[in-house]
Write a protein that holds these residues in place. Structure first.
Motif, PDB file in Angstrom:
ATOM      1  N   ASP A 757      -3.609   8.409 -11.772  1.00  0.00           N
ATOM      2  CA  ASP A 757      -2.295   8.817 -12.282  1.00  0.00           C
ATOM      3  C   ASP A 757      -2.382  10.194 -12.919  1.00  0.00           C
ATOM      4  OD1 ASP A 757      -1.375   6.443 -11.392  1.00  0.00           O
ATOM      5  OD2 ASP A 757      -1.084   5.524 -13.355  1.00  0.00           O
ATOM      6  N   ARG A 758      -3.463  10.430 -13.673  1.00  0.00           N
ATOM      7  CA  ARG A 758      -3.607  11.729 -14.326  1.00  0.00           C
ATOM      8  C   ARG A 758      -3.767  12.837 -13.295  1.00  0.00           C
ATOM      9  NH1 ARG A 758      -7.591  10.705 -19.469  1.00  0.00           N
ATOM     10  NH2 ARG A 758      -6.193   9.272 -20.541  1.00  0.00           N
ATOM     11  N   SER A 759      -4.488  12.514 -12.223  1.00  0.00           N
ATOM     12  CA  SER A 759      -4.710  13.564 -11.223  1.00  0.00           C
ATOM     13  C   SER A 759      -3.410  13.899 -10.498  1.00  0.00           C
ATOM     14  CB  SER A 759      -5.777  13.135 -10.223  1.00  0.00           C
ATOM     15  OG  SER A 759      -5.223  12.259  -9.268  1.00  0.00           O
ATOM     16  N   THR A 760      -2.424  13.003 -10.593  1.00  0.00           N
ATOM     17  CA  THR A 760      -1.159  13.282  -9.914  1.00  0.00           C
ATOM     18  C   THR A 760      -0.067  13.634 -10.921  1.00  0.00           C
ATOM     19  OG1 THR A 760      -0.662  10.928  -9.918  1.00  0.00           O
ATOM     20  CG2 THR A 760      -1.660  11.802  -7.939  1.00  0.00           C
ATOM     21  N   SER A 761      -0.462  14.078 -12.121  1.00  0.00           N
ATOM     22  CA  SER A 761       0.569  14.351 -13.129  1.00  0.00           C
ATOM     23  C   SER A 761       1.537  15.467 -12.740  1.00  0.00           C
ATOM     24  CB  SER A 761      -0.053  14.598 -14.499  1.00  0.00           C
ATOM     25  OG  SER A 761      -1.101  15.505 -14.398  1.00  0.00           O
ATOM     26  N   PRO A 762       1.124  16.481 -11.940  1.00  0.00           N
ATOM     27  CA  PRO A 762       2.152  17.452 -11.524  1.00  0.00           C
ATOM     28  C   PRO A 762       3.300  16.787 -10.775  1.00  0.00           C
ATOM     29  CG  PRO A 762      -0.021  18.263 -10.971  1.00  0.00           C
ATOM     30  CD  PRO A 762      -0.204  16.865 -11.465  1.00  0.00           C
ATOM     31  N   GLN A 763       2.958  15.789  -9.959  1.00  0.00           N
ATOM     32  CA  GLN A 763       4.015  15.053  -9.250  1.00  0.00           C
ATOM     33  C   GLN A 763       4.936  14.367 -10.248  1.00  0.00           C
ATOM     34  OE1 GLN A 763       1.072  15.255  -7.624  1.00  0.00           O
ATOM     35  NE2 GLN A 763       1.614  15.532  -5.475  1.00  0.00           N
ATOM     36  N   LYS A 764       4.297  13.788 -11.292  1.00  0.00           N
ATOM     37  CA  LYS A 764       5.101  13.075 -12.275  1.00  0.00           C
ATOM     38  C   LYS A 764       6.027  14.047 -13.009  1.00  0.00           C
ATOM     39  CE  LYS A 764       4.778  10.316 -16.383  1.00  0.00           C
ATOM     40  NZ  LYS A 764       3.901  10.210 -17.548  1.00  0.00           N
ATOM     41  N   VAL A 765       5.486  15.217 -13.349  1.00  0.00           N
ATOM     42  CA  VAL A 765       6.312  16.224 -14.023  1.00  0.00           C
ATOM     43  C   VAL A 765       7.504  16.584 -13.137  1.00  0.00           C
ATOM     44  CG1 VAL A 765       6.382  18.586 -14.879  1.00  0.00           C
ATOM     45  CG2 VAL A 765       4.397  17.171 -15.327  1.00  0.00           C
ATOM     46  N   ALA A 766       7.212  16.816 -11.857  1.00  0.00           N
ATOM     47  CA  ALA A 766       8.283  17.202 -10.934  1.00  0.00           C
ATOM     48  C   ALA A 766       9.328  16.103 -10.840  1.00  0.00           C
ATOM     49  CB  ALA A 766       7.704  17.513  -9.556  1.00  0.00           C
ATOM     50  N   VAL A 767       8.875  14.844 -10.709  1.00  0.00           N
ATOM     51  CA  VAL A 767       9.823  13.739 -10.586  1.00  0.00           C
ATOM     52  C   VAL A 767      10.659  13.617 -11.846  1.00  0.00           C
ATOM     53  CG1 VAL A 767      10.012  11.239 -10.509  1.00  0.00           C
ATOM     54  CG2 VAL A 767       8.461  12.396  -8.970  1.00  0.00           C
ATOM     55  N   THR A 768      10.004  13.662 -13.007  1.00  0.00           N
ATOM     56  CA  THR A 768      10.742  13.466 -14.251  1.00  0.00           C
ATOM     57  C   THR A 768      11.779  14.561 -14.440  1.00  0.00           C
ATOM     58  OG1 THR A 768       8.647  12.667 -15.102  1.00  0.00           O
ATOM     59  CG2 THR A 768      10.427  12.932 -16.681  1.00  0.00           C
ATOM     60  N   LEU A 769      11.344  15.814 -14.253  1.00  0.00           N
ATOM     61  CA  LEU A 769      12.285  16.921 -14.479  1.00  0.00           C
ATOM     62  C   LEU A 769      13.420  16.889 -13.460  1.00  0.00           C
ATOM     63  CD1 LEU A 769       9.919  19.867 -15.399  1.00  0.00           C
ATOM     64  CD2 LEU A 769      11.301  18.455 -16.893  1.00  0.00           C
ATOM     65  N   THR A 770      13.074  16.689 -12.186  1.00  0.00           N
ATOM     66  CA  THR A 770      14.134  16.644 -11.173  1.00  0.00           C
ATOM     67  C   THR A 770      15.065  15.477 -11.455  1.00  0.00           C
ATOM     68  OG1 THR A 770      12.358  17.212  -9.678  1.00  0.00           O
ATOM     69  CG2 THR A 770      14.525  16.975  -8.714  1.00  0.00           C
ATOM     70  N   GLY A 771      14.477  14.349 -11.869  1.00  0.00           N
ATOM     71  CA  GLY A 771      15.292  13.174 -12.175  1.00  0.00           C
ATOM     72  C   GLY A 771      16.284  13.472 -13.287  1.00  0.00           C
ATOM     73  N   ILE A 772      15.761  14.057 -14.388  1.00  0.00           N
ATOM     74  CA  ILE A 772      16.630  14.373 -15.525  1.00  0.00           C
ATOM     75  C   ILE A 772      17.748  15.319 -15.077  1.00  0.00           C
ATOM     76  CG2 ILE A 772      16.756  15.598 -17.721  1.00  0.00           C
ATOM     77  CD1 ILE A 772      13.919  14.618 -18.303  1.00  0.00           C
ATOM     78  N   LEU A 773      17.355  16.365 -14.343  1.00  0.00           N
ATOM     79  CA  LEU A 773      18.350  17.367 -13.957  1.00  0.00           C
ATOM     80  C   LEU A 773      19.337  16.818 -12.935  1.00  0.00           C
ATOM     81  CD1 LEU A 773      15.988  20.430 -13.920  1.00  0.00           C
ATOM     82  CD2 LEU A 773      17.863  20.003 -15.490  1.00  0.00           C
ATOM     83  N   ALA A 774      18.854  15.961 -12.014  1.00  0.00           N
ATOM     84  CA  ALA A 774      19.782  15.371 -11.049  1.00  0.00           C
ATOM     85  C   ALA A 774      20.759  14.462 -11.779  1.00  0.00           C
ATOM     86  CB  ALA A 774      19.012  14.600  -9.978  1.00  0.00           C
ATOM     87  N   GLY A 775      20.272  13.760 -12.814  1.00  0.00           N
ATOM     88  CA  GLY A 775      21.150  12.930 -13.628  1.00  0.00           C
ATOM     89  C   GLY A 775      22.230  13.776 -14.291  1.00  0.00           C
ATOM     90  N   LEU A 776      21.799  14.893 -14.868  1.00  0.00           N
ATOM     91  CA  LEU A 776      22.754  15.818 -15.486  1.00  0.00           C
ATOM     92  C   LEU A 776      23.793  16.267 -14.472  1.00  0.00           C
ATOM     93  CD1 LEU A 776      20.808  18.380 -17.685  1.00  0.00           C
ATOM     94  CD2 LEU A 776      22.493  16.680 -18.358  1.00  0.00           C
ATOM     95  N   ALA A 777      23.286  16.650 -13.290  1.00  0.00           N
ATOM     96  CA  ALA A 777      24.185  17.138 -12.242  1.00  0.00           C
ATOM     97  C   ALA A 777      25.191  16.061 -11.875  1.00  0.00           C
ATOM     98  CB  ALA A 777      23.374  17.549 -11.020  1.00  0.00           C
TER      99      ALA A 777
END
Lengths: 892, 117
Positions: A757-777
């Motif tokens: 999971d730690r080795s894939t944290s960039p993916q998690k960052v991308a998902v979380t941020l995109t998720g938050i922003l898509a929610g906002l949108a």
């Protein structure tokens, strides 16, 4: 020139003496008129006629006053101030509208500012206090192997040759991340630091606040200079800000180091992602790095380096110069340098720290926040349009009394600017508040949180201001265009008649909603794709067990263990761990897969294998203990596992993976074959299934294993196969460790799944941020749709009433409104889907085993948007059914 | 107003004001306006009010000075007079106008259709 300056001075001055100057003009004017009237009377005119003629000749007192004002002051500035005051008054008068508009824009501008500040703080100006960062470049080695080019570290002798031979660089310096366990008083803590070249602080232009930094000779000689510069934070927190700190000693990795300097506050070193707490010269390398003294070995590639280009030198020129040096090294030292090159990277592409990891994520975020901003602008544009209907009367009157089109436009733009300036202020505050958000999304390692600050410098401010201006133009444009088309007579008449007018306006509003919906759709698809990728990458098998295997380490290097002591410690540790209840098996290994550390790499040779010219066959390997494969759950295809008898005295052996077997011994079983590593021949005793080594995304790569005992490393990871939870295991391990040596510190105990999971944290960052922003949108788009639908309903009361009077029933009216809303939604989804098909490919490496055209992502985005638009249309549709036909028909 | 009156070209009013002050000494606004009308034989279309904007411009450039005084009928009035810098400017502008009007005169004196020959 002086004339103009003098004039400007008077004009500016006059801004502050308006009243006085108006009185001055009035006095002159009345005097003028009196004289004129007198003269006219003398000519024999009647008093009335005398006065009339005097006024005619004067030509309109008000106009003359305006001319006077224009001539003496700065008319542009004065009207701007006037418009500004008026805009504030208008906003105060409709606080609901103002708050909603500012809220939407704050989200839009704030999201942009936050991403800008991350890019500035992590990619473009990542190192506070460091001079001329725009000219810094990162250096790595390259190695050609199997037809592809791999990235490697650099060797110290190669680095010295670069320093000597390159003319296009001001300086080169080394900074290699390392760590140690500090025990000061009763607290032990793992801290990160850097092994650096002696010129490090001078090259960066960073001066100590206490003591000195390294002398030029201090990076030479094996362990010759046990000195350290500590960070301000460490000095304050661990040493209590002791003013007498210089000259005191601190034990690090078993060696007493003299503290020679304290770095200034705000200097965190040069590694994106971590705040360095101490720096030691390269001469102390073998105290901090596993694998012995490497300063004189050209084949040992371990350093990460930076250079600063001379002003005016381009990256391409510098790369040519560096490549020429690398070519010469290849010719001079073929044994170590054949097939090796040196590559320069722009600072923001630095591959060996978190800049490289976060770059693609931040790049995508930049696109995403622009979308959010556009959606917010469309919303505010719609709100302004509604208001411009409410202000129809005001605007018409303004036009009627002679307000010019330009003046009207200026007024509307200023109103927009006031809105977005307020929102930009809020947005910058929001971005400041978000500047440490990234850290929350990334894992804490060994009790140390990462250091990933955004930076709000003037560049970020300027860029945000530009965004704010562009946004203003975007959203203020629609209503302004509408007013510029105002037909005075028609508007005044229509107002008298009370007929709703403006088909084109409702068309613009619908268009804005369609744009919002399509942008929102793209974001939802993106978020869906990333989410699926994250799920797949985290549930995909890396080729070893992820659950039921725990990994930890005991830091023997930090505690100064020598090789014989470490060997007996290893044996006792494994015996004790295997005896613990709940432990199925346990094994040591130098490296854990998918971790930050790099595996050992060595040139290899195989009987009968001919390498392509200019290429040195090499492979990465891991040093593992007995029972490693059983513990990790890596299946052996043939042969055997290492045992305790594969020790220093036994014949050297190796286990290769299937990829390596297929590459070097095509079509035959390599069992019993020989493999040359450096100058030693190993007998192959087993073939293991290929697994993932560095990242989940890598292609199958040749890899082999050697027994830890035959290739010893003091530092080693401990792998334990058990069903127990990590916390329980950690407690048990700490007890065992205390019994063996009270001075040892245990690293954190985590499962291999956590490691993955730690080795894939960039993916998690991308998902979380995109998720938050898509929610906002989504929220913004829903607000937009709701606004348009309720306005449509309120404007078509008459039509609805008529339909009702003609016998339409409630469900039909309900359906009418809902279907209009759905038509808008579908109208937005179609172009959105087309754009998404083209854009999702940009997600590139963040996608894992998911097609950019994945039907599930598109389908669910469609579903979510449809449901949200139904929700948004529900209230307006319900209101439509409540229309009273009698009232509606009388109403107009 | 009669359509035959001349519209003032941009900048000409300033020059007229300067010349009037140079010739007549200190004057108030009404005096300047009347003087210009008289000299031009009422051929110039002058909104007397615009004099004051011209006076502000000239004052800002430092070409004229102004002070409050008492007019002939014992009323408070603002009197304008030309400064040294104003005189210099006036001679430059006057020379320019002279040249321009010479050139215009010659251009307009060209016989019609002369380029066809």
């Amino acid at each position: 020139m002086t004339n103009q300056a003098r004039q400007l001075f008077h004009r500016v001055r006059s801004l502050f003496f308006r009243g006085e100057q108006d009185r001055d003009f009035d006095a002159q004017m009345s005097h003028h008129l009196e004289l004129a009237i007198e003269e006219n009377l003398q000519r024999g005119l009647s008093p009335d006629e005398a006065r009339r003629q005097a006024l005619v000749r004067f030509g309109g007192p008000q106009q003359a006053k305006e001319h006077h004002r224009e001539a003496r002051g700065l008319p542009l500035l004065e009207t701007l101030l006037q418009d500004f005051r008026f805009a504030l008054r208008m906003l105060r008068r409709s606080p609901g509208f103002a708050l909603l508009a500012i809220f939407c824009l704050t989200l839009g501008i704030g999201a942009n500012a936050a991403v800008f500040s991350w890019m500035e703080g992590l990619l473009f100006r990542p190192y506070p206090l460091v001079a001329n960062q725009e000219r810094l470049v990162a250096l790595t080695g390259t190695a050609r192997a199997q037809g592809q080019t791999d990235r490697t570290a650099l060797s110290w002798p190669d680095f010295l040759d670069l320093q000597r031979n390159c003319k296009l660089f001001d300086t080169f310096f080394v900074s290699k991340i390392t760590g140690t366990t500090l025990s000061i008083g009763d607290r032990a803590q793992v801290v990160t630091g850097s092994i650096v070249s002696a010129n490090y602080f001078n090259a960066l232009g960073v001066h100590p606040i206490l003591g000195r930094t390294f002398e030029p000779h201090e990076d030479g000689g094996r362990s010759a200079h046990p000195v350290t510069v500590i960070s301000y934070q460490l000095w304050k927190e661990r040493f209590g800000g002791d003013p007498q700190i210089i000259g005191k000693t601190q034990r690090m990795n078993g060696v007493l180091h003299t503290i020679i300097g304290v770095a200034p506050a705000g200097f965190y070193g040069t590694f994106v992602g971590w705040a360095m707490k101490f720096w030691v010269p390269a001469s102390m390398e073998d105290t901090f790095e596993a694998g012995g003294y490497k300063l004189e070995d050209r084949g040992e590639r371990w350093i990460e380096a930076y250079g600063r280009l001379k002003p005016g030198a381009s990256l391409e020129q510098a790369q040519q110069e560096v490549s020429a040096v690398a070519k010469r090294l290849e010719a001079d030292y073929p044994a170590t340098n054949r097939g090796h090159g040196i590559k320069l990277w722009r600072l923001w592409q630095t591959p060996f720290n978190n800049a490289g990891t976060l770059l693609p994520t931040l790049g995508i975020m930049l696109v995403v926040v622009v979308f959010v901003l556009l959606i917010a602008c469309a919303n505010v544009g719609n709100l302004l349009l509604v208001r411009s209907f409410a202000r129809r009367h005001e605007i018409t009157v303004r036009v009627a009394v002679g307000a010019g089109r330009r003046r009207l436009l200026q007024q509307l733009l200023i109103e927009g600017l006031v809105l977005s300036a307020l929102a930009a202020t809020g947005g910058l505050l929001m971005a400041r508040w978000c500047s440490h958000l990234l850290v929350l999304l990334l894992p804490v390692r060994n009790g140390n949180a990462m250091h990933l600050p955004g930076d709000m410098d003037w560049r970020v401010m300027a860029l945000s201001a530009a965004v704010c201006l562009i946004a203003t133009l975007l959203f203020a444009l629609f209503p302004a265009m509408q007013t510029s088309k105002i037909d005075l007579a028609a508007t005044l008449r229509s107002e008298m008649a009370g007929v709703v007018h403006g088909r084109s306006k409702s068309w613009v509003r619908a268009g804005l909603v369609v744009v919002q919906v399509s942008l929102c759709f793209i974001l939802l698809v993106g978020a869906g794709l990333l989410l699926q990728s994250l799920q797949r990458i985290r549930t995909d098998s890396p080729g070893f067990s992820t659950n039921g295997v725990l990994v930890t380490a005991v830091n023997l290097v930090s505690s100064g263990y020598d090789v014989p002591r470490a060997k007996s410690f290893h044996d006792e540790l494994i015996d004790r761990v295997r005896a613990l209840p709940g432990v199925e098996s346990a094994a040591l290994a130098r490296q854990t897969p998918l971790g930050y550390g790099t595996f050992s790499s060595a040139p290899i040779a195989v009987d009968g294998y001919q390498s392509p010219p200019g290429e040195q066959p090499s492979a990465d390997y891991n040093q593992v203990g007995p029972g490693y494969f059983a513990t990790m759950g890596i299946p052996l295809v043939s042969g055997r596992e290492f045992t305790r008898s594969d020790n220093e005295t036994a014949a050297p052996v190796a286990i290769v993976n299937e990829t390596m077997a297929a590459h070097y011994w095509p079509g035959k079983n390599p069992l019993g074959e020989r493999l040359q590593v450096k100058d030693k021949w190993l007998r192959i005793v087993g073939v293991a299934k290929t697994s993932k080594y560095y990242s989940m995304r890598e292609l199958p790569r040749p890899f082999f294993y050697v027994p830890l005992r035959q290739n010893f490393s003091v530092g080693a990871a401990l792998n334990i196969r058990t069903k127990l939870r990590p916390e329980i295991m950690a407690a048990a391990l700490s007890r065992e460790l205390k019994a063996m040596d009270a001075n040892l510190a245990l690293y954190e105990v985590i499962s291999l799944q956590e490691q993955l999971d730690r080795s894939t944290s960039p993916q998690k960052v991308a998902v979380t941020l995109t998720g938050i922003l898509a929610g906002l949108a989504l929220v913004l788009a829903a607000i937009g749709l709701y606004g348009v639908m309720s306005y449509t309903v309120s404007q078509s009361t008459r039509e609805l009433g008529l339909r009702m009077a003609l016998g339409a029933r409630t469900p039909e009216l309900f359906r009418l409104v809902i279907s209009r809303g759905l038509a808008l939604t579908i109208g937005g989804i179609l172009p959105g889907a087309a754009a998404a098909l083209a854009l999702t490919r940009l997600l590139g490496y963040l996608l894992y085993k998911v097609s950019p055209r994945d039907p599930v992502a598109f389908g669910s985005a469609f579903l979510v948007l449809t449901i949200i638009s139904l929700v948004a249309c529900f209230l307006p549709a319900w209101r439509a059914t409540r229309v009273d036909p009698i009232v509606a028909l009388r109403h107009e | 107003m009669s359509p035959s009156k001349l519209d003032l070209l941009q900048g000409t009013l300033d020059l007229m004001v300067l010349q009037t002050l140079a010739a007549m000494g200190p004057l108030h606004g009404y005096g300047i306006a009347r003087r210009i009308e008289q000299v031009s034989g009422d051929a110039v279309l002058l909104n007397q009010g615009t004099i004051y904007a011209a006076l502000v411009r000239l004052h800002q450039r430092g070409w004229i000075s102004a002070e409050w005084g008492t007019s002939t009928n014992n009323r408070k009035a603002k009197f304008y007079s030309i400064t040294k810098r104003g005189r210099k400017q006036l001679s430059e502008d006057a020379a320019y106008w002279q040249r321009l009007s010479d050139v215009m005169g010659r251009v307009l004196a060209l016989p019609e259709g002369s380029d066809n020959k």
